[in-house]
Design a protein around this motif. Structure first.
Motif, PDB file in Angstrom:
ATOM      1  N   ALA A   2       0.873  -1.184   0.000  1.00  0.00           N
ATOM      2  CA  ALA A   2       0.000   0.000   0.000  1.00  0.00           C
ATOM      3  C   ALA A   2       0.900   1.219   0.000  1.00  0.00           C
ATOM      4  O   ALA A   2       1.111   1.869   1.001  1.00  0.00           O
ATOM      5  N   THR A  62     -12.637   8.310  13.455  1.00  0.00           N
ATOM      6  CA  THR A  62     -11.957   7.398  14.363  1.00  0.00           C
ATOM      7  C   THR A  62     -10.700   8.084  14.875  1.00  0.00           C
ATOM      8  O   THR A  62     -10.211   9.032  14.253  1.00  0.00           O
ATOM      9  N   VAL A  63     -10.199   7.623  16.000  1.00  0.00           N
ATOM     10  CA  VAL A  63      -8.951   8.156  16.559  1.00  0.00           C
ATOM     11  C   VAL A  63      -7.912   7.041  16.490  1.00  0.00           C
ATOM     12  O   VAL A  63      -8.053   6.016  17.160  1.00  0.00           O
ATOM     13  N   ILE A  64      -6.909   7.224  15.637  1.00  0.00           N
ATOM     14  CA  ILE A  64      -5.863   6.205  15.488  1.00  0.00           C
ATOM     15  C   ILE A  64      -4.902   6.320  16.676  1.00  0.00           C
ATOM     16  O   ILE A  64      -4.323   7.372  16.915  1.00  0.00           O
ATOM     17  N   SER A  65      -4.759   5.213  17.404  1.00  0.00           N
ATOM     18  CA  SER A  65      -3.960   5.237  18.628  1.00  0.00           C
ATOM     19  C   SER A  65      -2.466   5.257  18.337  1.00  0.00           C
ATOM     20  O   SER A  65      -2.032   4.874  17.253  1.00  0.00           O
ATOM     21  N   ALA A  67       1.176   4.075  18.062  1.00  0.00           N
ATOM     22  CA  ALA A  67       1.753   2.784  17.667  1.00  0.00           C
ATOM     23  C   ALA A  67       0.849   1.969  16.748  1.00  0.00           C
ATOM     24  O   ALA A  67       1.192   0.863  16.366  1.00  0.00           O
ATOM     25  N   ALA A  68      -0.321   2.511  16.391  1.00  0.00           N
ATOM     26  CA  ALA A  68      -1.216   1.763  15.500  1.00  0.00           C
ATOM     27  C   ALA A  68      -1.256   2.374  14.109  1.00  0.00           C
ATOM     28  O   ALA A  68      -2.017   1.936  13.261  1.00  0.00           O
ATOM     29  N   ALA A  69      -0.434   3.381  13.849  1.00  0.00           N
ATOM     30  CA  ALA A  69      -0.480   4.071  12.553  1.00  0.00           C
ATOM     31  C   ALA A  69       0.298   3.306  11.486  1.00  0.00           C
ATOM     32  O   ALA A  69       1.196   2.525  11.809  1.00  0.00           O
ATOM     33  N   PRO A  70      -0.014   3.522  10.210  1.00  0.00           N
ATOM     34  CA  PRO A  70       0.818   2.955   9.138  1.00  0.00           C
ATOM     35  C   PRO A  70       2.237   3.498   9.257  1.00  0.00           C
ATOM     36  O   PRO A  70       2.431   4.607   9.777  1.00  0.00           O
ATOM     37  N   PRO A  71       3.250   2.746   8.800  1.00  0.00           N
ATOM     38  CA  PRO A  71       4.646   3.136   9.012  1.00  0.00           C
ATOM     39  C   PRO A  71       4.974   4.543   8.531  1.00  0.00           C
ATOM     40  O   PRO A  71       5.744   5.255   9.181  1.00  0.00           O
ATOM     41  N   GLU A  72       4.380   4.967   7.395  1.00  0.00           N
ATOM     42  CA  GLU A  72       4.730   6.290   6.871  1.00  0.00           C
ATOM     43  C   GLU A  72       4.213   7.418   7.758  1.00  0.00           C
ATOM     44  O   GLU A  72       4.583   8.579   7.595  1.00  0.00           O
ATOM     45  N   PHE A  73       3.352   7.100   8.727  1.00  0.00           N
ATOM     46  CA  PHE A  73       2.829   8.114   9.643  1.00  0.00           C
ATOM     47  C   PHE A  73       3.451   8.025  11.038  1.00  0.00           C
ATOM     48  O   PHE A  73       3.025   8.700  11.967  1.00  0.00           O
ATOM     49  N   TYR A  83      -4.091  10.570  16.344  1.00  0.00           N
ATOM     50  CA  TYR A  83      -4.644  11.533  15.391  1.00  0.00           C
ATOM     51  C   TYR A  83      -6.021  11.067  14.926  1.00  0.00           C
ATOM     52  O   TYR A  83      -6.354   9.886  15.012  1.00  0.00           O
ATOM     53  N   VAL A  85      -8.960  10.612  12.067  1.00  0.00           N
ATOM     54  CA  VAL A  85      -9.304  10.513  10.647  1.00  0.00           C
ATOM     55  C   VAL A  85     -10.824  10.544  10.545  1.00  0.00           C
ATOM     56  O   VAL A  85     -11.516   9.835  11.280  1.00  0.00           O
ATOM     57  N   GLN A  99      -7.511  13.585   7.519  1.00  0.00           N
ATOM     58  CA  GLN A  99      -7.236  13.803   8.937  1.00  0.00           C
ATOM     59  C   GLN A  99      -7.839  15.128   9.390  1.00  0.00           C
ATOM     60  O   GLN A  99      -8.043  16.033   8.588  1.00  0.00           O
TER      61      GLN A  99
END
Lengths: 143, 389
Positions: A2, A62-65, A67-73, A83, A85, A99
């Motif tokens: 992705a 939703t609130v991305i916690s 350590a749960a973000a995609p690597p590029e974030f 953050y 979304v 976002q």
């Protein structure tokens, strides 16, 4: 993977910087992001460009916690923690995902009025990816 | 619809973290159990074709995977095809196998699936798990897979009053079921309190609302209905199936509190099988996140729209309920080896309907009609199949 390559990103700059949608000349439907064939009438390939206001209403979020973000974030997350979304219903009709910025996760509500602003999204392969985020509209902050 | 296809054998590897086994060896485990499950025996040379569902096993052998699986289990030369529809890959592989038999081309076909997610680092796994949603917009907004289902859950809670407690009840039920499944990844019961207080992943979904990453393989044997009795006295027949697709991005869809692809698939499957939702005795549904199981109750017509939360709360999907759902433990606790999940669901229904599950305590009583519901990505694809004995 992705993975949003530089050329893939570059081709979508009119949408990312200017919120440019495609209005179907047959049925009038605004397609944003663009589709090959009009999403509404499913017949026409004849479009005209239309710049969207960027004003809209939060449909869901939703609130991305941490350590749960995609690597590029991960860098953004490292400095900012969680953050938000959101799915935003633009006033002209289309729904879009982006976002939220300039507000705390706890302040976000479904139905909240927001406005698109240009922000840095992330940097990859030495190229900064800019795009739109949404921030609360002023009247909501005052009211 | 008169049944033209029967399932006469099924196998599944243990689901979980398989440090000692490659994807080939996991498929071999499933294949050997499949062969041994054919009551009257099967000569491998009778197998005409192999359809393998897989997302990509973390990048290992992206090309020609189906031929590799076939040759490793001693079937070089057979017609072999890999089917990729994200998490519904082997649900679709199963349907392609049915179509191959119904076309008259083949008589005996294997449909299976494989995935190896835990050989790669969690960083790489995050790249891989994000590949089945919309890349250009959702991914560039920092969206994750849990985030997509979380945003559905938040709106479902807003529109219908579904609660976080009801979400956690799905996890508690599926862990309870997996406790009785020796092939499940998590064979432990959890309390509602533990489920509700686990760390948040993407509000309103916490860790226990999410399925794990899993290694695993599954395979089932299908044949033309007329010759089913040659293999076993108790075949399970394919009564009907349906598929559906939808926009990949949630922002393009008519609704995010229902998966239209699954609604289309279910409608077609029920019509072909000539049954109503309430006729289903046992179901395996795609609970990649707890909200997905609640939406599945509604999409499959087990309850009215918006009543999915009550359906779990009233125990209607439990072992003793009206329609037991995910007696295997589901994706949540049995595990979710992406490409293997669809035929893994068929494996459970095959054994439930034939009364051959490994532990009798997990065996549903008097079930004649079973259903599998397999969803790809966040609902871009879906496959539903109805089985009967």
């Amino acid at each position: 993977m992705a993975y949003v390559s530089v050329p893939l990103y570059k081709r979508t700059i009119p949408q990312r910087y200017g919120l440019v949608g495609l209005r179907c000349k047959k049925c009038g439907w605004i397609n944003f992001p663009p589709k090959g064939v009009c999403k509404n009438c499913k017949e026409s390939l004849d479009f005209e460009k239309v710049k969207l206001s960027g004003k809209g209403t939060i449909y869901s979020y939703t609130v991305i916690s941490a350590a749960a973000a995609p690597p590029e974030f991960s860098k953004q997350e490292k400095y900012g923690g969680t953050y938000v979304v959101a799915l935003v219903d633009l006033d002209e009709g289309p729904r879009i995902v982006a976002q939220l910025t300039d507000c705390k996760p706890g302040e976000v509500k479904i139905g909240m009025r927001v406005k698109a602003v240009l922000r840095r999204i992330y940097e990859d392969e030495g190229v900064i990816r800019y795009g739109f985020k949404f921030k609360p509209q002023e009247e909501d902050l005052n009211g | 619809m008169e049944s033209k296809v029967a399932v006469v054998g099924a196998g599944q590897s243990k689901y979980g973290e398989s440090v000692d086994k490659s994807v080939k060896e996991l498929f071999l485990d499933a294949y050997i159990e499949l062969i041994n499950s054919v009551d009257n025996g099967l000569e491998p040379r009778e197998i005409n074709a192999v359809y393998i569902g897989s997302l990509g096993s973390g990048g290992f052998q992206l090309g020609n995977l189906s031929a590799l699986m076939a040759e490793y289990v001693g079937l070089p030369g057979v017609h072999a095809v890999r089917i990729e529809n994200a998490c519904s890959s082997s649900g679709f592989a199963f349907i392609e196998a049915c179509l191959a038999i119904m076309s008259g081309m083949y008589d005996v076909v294997i449909a299976g699936g494989v995935e190896k997610m835990r050989d790669v680092s969690s960083l790489k796994a995050k790249y891989w798990l994000g590949v089945s949603g919309d890349t250009e917009y959702e991914r560039l907004a920092g969206m994750t897979f849990a985030g997509l289902y979380a945003i559905m859950a938040n709106r479902h809670m807003h529109d219908y009053g579904t609660t976080r407690e009801q979400l956690s009840m799905v996890a508690v039920k599926n862990h309870k079921n997996a406790f009785l499944n020796p092939k499940a990844q998590f064979q432990n019961k959890i309390t509602l309190e533990k489920a509700m207080n686990s760390p948040m992943v993407a509000y309103p979904l916490n860790l226990f609302d999410c399925c794990p990453t899993t290694d695993g393989a599954s395979a089932v044997l299908l044949c033309k209905a007329e010759i089913a009795k040659k293999f076993t006295d108790s075949p399970v027949y394919v009564a009907g199936f349906g598929t559906g697709t939808d926009y990949l991005a949630l922002h393009d869809r008519e609704t995010i509190t229902s998966l239209k692809a699954a609604v289309l698939a279910a409608r077609e499957a029920y019509k072909k099988a000539g049954i109503k939702p309430k006729d289903v005795d046992v179901a395996e549904v795609h609970d990649c996140f707890t909200i997905a199981e609640i939406i599945a109750y509604e999409d499959l017509g087990f309850c009215e729209r918006g009543e999915g939360g009550k359906f779990i709360e009233e125990g209607l999907s439990s072992m003793e309920g009206e329609i037991p759902v995910n007696l295997s433990g589901g994706l949540k606790a049995k595990g979710h080896p992406i490409g293997a999940t669809g035929t893994g669901q068929v494996y459970e229904i095959f054994n439930q309907l034939r009364k051959t599950v490994q532990k009798p305590a997990r065996q549903v009583k008097d079930a004649e009609i079973g259903l599998t519901h397999n969803v790809g990505g966040s609902g871009g694809t879906a496959a539903v199949t109805v089985f009967k004995v």
